[in-house]
Design a protein around this motif. Structure first.
Motif, PDB file in Angstrom:
ATOM      1  N   LYS A 166     -43.461  -0.352  32.990  1.00 32.76           N
ATOM      2  CA  LYS A 166     -42.187  -0.983  32.623  1.00 32.76           C
ATOM      3  C   LYS A 166     -40.944  -0.373  33.261  1.00 32.76           C
ATOM      4  O   LYS A 166     -39.848  -0.444  32.711  1.00 32.76           O
ATOM      5  N   ILE A 167     -41.083   0.207  34.436  1.00 33.27           N
ATOM      6  CA  ILE A 167     -39.899   0.713  35.127  1.00 33.27           C
ATOM      7  C   ILE A 167     -39.061  -0.454  35.655  1.00 33.27           C
ATOM      8  O   ILE A 167     -37.837  -0.492  35.485  1.00 33.27           O
ATOM      9  N   LEU A 171     -35.162  -1.388  34.454  1.00 32.11           N
ATOM     10  CA  LEU A 171     -34.019  -1.416  35.378  1.00 32.11           C
ATOM     11  C   LEU A 171     -33.334  -2.772  35.342  1.00 32.11           C
ATOM     12  O   LEU A 171     -32.105  -2.870  35.320  1.00 32.11           O
ATOM     13  N   ASN A 172     -34.129  -3.806  35.322  1.00 33.71           N
ATOM     14  CA  ASN A 172     -33.629  -5.170  35.358  1.00 33.71           C
ATOM     15  C   ASN A 172     -32.906  -5.543  34.064  1.00 33.71           C
ATOM     16  O   ASN A 172     -31.762  -6.024  34.068  1.00 33.71           O
ATOM     17  N   ALA A 173     -33.586  -5.310  32.937  1.00 31.67           N
ATOM     18  CA  ALA A 173     -33.036  -5.711  31.641  1.00 31.67           C
ATOM     19  C   ALA A 173     -31.791  -4.920  31.271  1.00 31.67           C
ATOM     20  O   ALA A 173     -30.846  -5.462  30.681  1.00 31.67           O
ATOM     21  N   PRO A 179     -32.960  -7.474  26.035  1.00 33.20           N
ATOM     22  CA  PRO A 179     -34.074  -6.603  25.662  1.00 33.20           C
ATOM     23  C   PRO A 179     -35.105  -6.485  26.787  1.00 33.20           C
ATOM     24  O   PRO A 179     -35.387  -7.461  27.496  1.00 33.20           O
ATOM     25  N   VAL A 180     -35.669  -5.286  26.917  1.00 31.11           N
ATOM     26  CA  VAL A 180     -36.650  -5.048  27.972  1.00 31.11           C
ATOM     27  C   VAL A 180     -37.881  -5.934  27.792  1.00 31.11           C
ATOM     28  O   VAL A 180     -38.405  -6.502  28.759  1.00 31.11           O
ATOM     29  N   GLY A 392     -33.117  -3.055  44.353  1.00 31.74           N
ATOM     30  CA  GLY A 392     -32.211  -4.174  44.132  1.00 31.74           C
ATOM     31  C   GLY A 392     -32.218  -4.724  42.725  1.00 31.74           C
ATOM     32  O   GLY A 392     -31.426  -5.621  42.403  1.00 31.74           O
ATOM     33  N   LEU A 393     -33.076  -4.185  41.849  1.00 26.06           N
ATOM     34  CA  LEU A 393     -33.183  -4.728  40.494  1.00 26.06           C
ATOM     35  C   LEU A 393     -31.903  -4.599  39.663  1.00 26.06           C
ATOM     36  O   LEU A 393     -31.575  -5.526  38.912  1.00 26.06           O
ATOM     37  N   PRO A 394     -31.171  -3.483  39.737  1.00 24.06           N
ATOM     38  CA  PRO A 394     -29.904  -3.427  38.998  1.00 24.06           C
ATOM     39  C   PRO A 394     -28.930  -4.527  39.417  1.00 24.06           C
ATOM     40  O   PRO A 394     -28.247  -5.114  38.567  1.00 24.06           O
ATOM     41  N   LEU A 395     -28.858  -4.811  40.702  1.00 21.17           N
ATOM     42  CA  LEU A 395     -27.985  -5.878  41.190  1.00 21.17           C
ATOM     43  C   LEU A 395     -28.476  -7.245  40.703  1.00 21.17           C
ATOM     44  O   LEU A 395     -27.681  -8.070  40.233  1.00 21.17           O
TER      45      LEU A 395
END
Length: 473
Positions: A166-167, A171-173, A179-180, A392-395
């Motif tokens: 779940k990394i 990062l994305n959620a 929620p993750v 790029g997941l945070p973006l």
């Protein structure tokens, strides 16, 4: 976001490299020339631009060396096992299950997915490469078919969901403000849809090239032109008992490594196998097995043989995968994580050409549910060009949060769509300078051929899963 001249040259360079790949030409020269141009325009100095070429390749080599190392070690181990005849003995038990190329394809898919779900594809690739690829090829599956099965099941379907570790969903959620579990559950569903579509299409595309089982396929693969170093034939003079001993020792050793990694997830008594720890454990085990096999082959020449096997392993790794380094260097200058090293500037002031272009492009996403979904997918795919899939997941998450509120679309669904694009492309199944290098190395196929063969299946899978996401969620 104001785009400067280096941004536009970087964008042009990206298109030039992609077009060169599509025309089935070598992309090393375009990558080097575009790296020079970006460095020249950004620094304003020709001498600095020349240094940029070297520094970009050096940075890329440092980042990719762990992949080259595991390829070299596992190749050296296979050379040592071949010297005592244990390689043929080792694959005999698997032949009972993998009776033909069709079954072999789906067995590789299942085993790769099962291992990659828990430990990521990094440790799965050398295990499959050492134990199952030779069996599959003997059963009639072409090497490119084995490589596609591993990359789509591991780097694609398993990694894009990252459901156990779940990394990626975290990062994305976190960036999307949801929620993750919401992102993780949608990502799991979309990864399965994408994977099933891509693997099914890929299977039918290589089905006609699957041949009848024969040991000739394995011999031809081991001596494939341009992928194998020249060597003097080794006399397999050891007894059958010794061959059987190592044929059992190698898979049992790797099985114990897998059990150890599984236990690390459920008990605090064993350190958690995160990141590259699993691959490092497999690599260290392979080195010990290499020494042991060389010792049994010829105790007097064992010190020399171990060194020779490792040299052959490194020659193969760099001969097959070396051209990836300058290509990766070009894309690394677009990432802030690496550009600071390449240009010799502080991290805070380092250029982020790739992400600046993505942020500038978000403004043209139209206010339509379907178009917004595909816009996020494309942005995710672009952020994956750096060969990471995760950077790029945070973006992607931030953009999903903003678009979700504006258009009234479920934010978690948008984030999951972007996650599919980023990891399927950069994680990677379509990026030659990602961990896909290892897959191609163990299958002994050109990495660019693997990218081309995977392109249509992956794109079709992503399109279908994106449409499904909009309709189902």
């Amino acid at each position: 976001m104001i785009l400067t001249a280096p941004h536009w040259i970087y964008l042009i360079g990206t298109f030039v490299i992609i077009l060169t790949m599509l025309f089935r030409q070598n992309v090393v020269v375009p990558a080097v020339l575009m790296t020079f141009l970006v460095g020249w325009v950004y620094t304003g100095s020709i001498s600095s631009a020349l240094q940029t070429i070297f520094q970009a390749s050096l940075t890329a080599a440092g980042e990719l060396f762990n992949i080259f190392l595991i390829i070299a070690i596992m190749t050296a181990l296979l050379h040592s096992l071949k010297s005592i005849g244990a390689d043929e003995q080792m694959i005999t038990p698997f032949q009972r299950v993998m009776k033909n190329g069709h079954i072999s394809f789906w067995v590789i898919v299942g085993v790769t997915y099962a291992i990659s779900v828990f430990f990521w594809p990094t440790p799965a690739v050398p295990l499959i490469g050492a134990l199952l690829i030779p069996v599959a090829i003997r059963a009639g599956l072409p090497p490119i078919g084995a490589a596609i099965a591993i990359s789509l099941a591991g780097q694609g379907m398993a990694l894009s969901a990252d459901y156990m570790i779940k990394i990626a969903p975290t990062l994305n959620a976190t960036s999307a403000g949801v929620p993750v579990d919401a992102v993780a559950n949608r990502a799991l569903a979309l990864s399965i849809i994408t994977g099933v579509v891509a693997l099914t299409y890929a299977y039918f595309s290589i089905r006609k090239s699957i041949q009848k089982p024969s040991s000739h396929h394995l011999q031809k693969w081991e001596q494939s032109s341009g992928m194998e170093t020249e060597e003097e034939p080794l006399s397999k003079k050891k007894s059958k008992k010794q061959r059987i001993f190592f044929a059992l020792l190698v898979p049992i050793s790797f099985l114990l490594v897998v059990i150890y990694m599984v236990l690390s997830m459920f008990t605090e008594a064993i350190p958690n196998m995160e990141g590259g720890a699993g691959a490092a454990l497999i690599g260290g085990t392979a080195v010990i097995l290499l020494v042991a096999a060389s010792f049994f082959y010829n105790i007097r020449q064992s010190l020399t043989n171990v060194s020779d096997f490792l040299v052959k392993g490194f020659i193969f790794a760099f001969k097959a995968m070396g051209p990836v380094i300058p290509i990766a260097g070009f894309f690394f200058i677009g990432s802030g994580d690496f550009s600071s090293k390449i240009f010799g500037v502080e991290t805070e002031s380092a250029p982020t050409f790739l992400f600046d272009l993505v942020q500038a492009g978000q403004q043209v996403i139209p206010e339509s549910t379907f178009l917004a979904a595909f816009g996020i997918l494309i942005i995710g795919m672009i952020t994956g060009l750096d060969g990471s899939g995760f950077s790029g997941l945070p973006l992607v998450g931030s953009l999903s949060g903003a678009l979700g509120e504006t258009l009234g679309i479920d934010t978690a669904t948008l984030a999951a769509i972007g996650q599919m694009g980023s990891i399927w492309v950069g994680g990677g199944t379509l990026i030659a300078w990602s961990s896909l290098v290892a897959v191609a190395g163990f299958a002994k196929v050109p990495v660019m051929d693997l990218v081309r063969k995977s392109f249509i299946p992956v794109m079709l899978g992503l399109i279908v899963s994106t449409i499904a996401a909009v309709l189902l969620f």
